[in-house]
Design a protein around this motif. Structure first.
Motif: not given
Length: 250
Positions: A135-138, A150, A154, A156-158, A160
């Motif tokens: 999943r997306p993560t920061s 992708r 998701y 628009f998430n860069d 993961f």
């Protein structure tokens, strides 16, 4: 680049197989097995493992392969499910042991450290294919995924979760534990200790996959609320615990 095309997935698969064979030949001496026999066993395991892993992957992604049947044969592009490889490899190992009158328990205890190392190396092929991410993560170790790879949810998430990396590190830790115990017990690798080695792998890898499936985002068949690889991992854990209980009761 130029006339030479490097298929990174295939390259890491070859590296994983090579490392596994070398490791198994090294361990064979501790198990009182002729290292030359490892080459014969390796052929059985490689062929059955690849076939089993591919068939299992086709089952998981049946809709895709139904519409793209020629892609079934493009294993260098990815698409090998390890659970299928383990199941098919276990069957081949049993048949090999029966054919050449070896102890299947001894062979399996020798193979599981090599298998764990091979998995740790082979998972890096998923990085180059940009597959099996989470999943997306920061988090600072999040990996960038190209927009075409992708899931639409998701888009628009860069960054993961690198689940391939988590699994690679987990498998390498399993390898270290199994090598350490094999070394400690090398003077007396009896049946009971061999069973312990096998079940350390089964329990550890089954638990690792069970946990990682919670954060993966790839499409896979579901059984109720559970992803299919979680169901198989849970079955592996149950079988392993039952085997250990039976062994220690004796």
């Amino acid at each position: 680049m130029g006339p030479l095309t490097i298929y990174w997935y295939g390259l890491f698969l070859v590296l994983a197989i090579t490392a596994g064979i070398i490791t198994a030949q090294f361990l064979a001496r501790w198990h009182q097995i002729n290292p030359e026999k490892i080459i014969d066993l390796s052929l059985w395991l490689i062929i059955s493992g690849l076939l089993g892993a591919r068939i299992y992957e086709i089952f998981l992604e049946f809709s895709y392969y139904y519409h793209h049947p020629l892609n079934i044969f493009k294993i260098w592009e990815g698409g090998l499910a390890i659970h299928g490889g383990i199941i098919a490899g276990a069957i081949a190992l049993y048949l090999f042991a029966h054919r050449y009158r070896f102890s299947s328990i001894k062979l399996a205890a020798m193979i599981v450290p090599a298998l764990a190392l091979g998995q740790a190396i082979g998972r890096w092929g998923n990085w180059f294919n940009q597959e099996l991410f989470g999943r997306p993560t920061s988090l600072p170790w999040g990996i960038p995924i190209a927009i075409e790879n992708r899931p639409w949810l998701y888009l628009f998430n860069d960054f993961f979760h690198p689940t391939f990396l988590y699994e690679s590190l987990g498998c390498f830790l399993i390898f270290i534990i199994l090598i350490y115990l094999s070394y400690r017990w090398r003077a007396n690798l009896n049946t009971r200790r061999n069973i312990i080695l096998i079940n350390i792998y089964l329990l550890a890898y089954g638990s690792l996959r069970l946990a990682l499936e919670f954060i993966k985002v790839d499409t896979t068949p579901m059984l109720g609320i559970w992803r299919w690889p979680q169901v198989i991992s849970a079955l592996i854990i149950i079988v392993s615990i039952s085997w250990l209980i039976k062994t220690f009761k004796k």
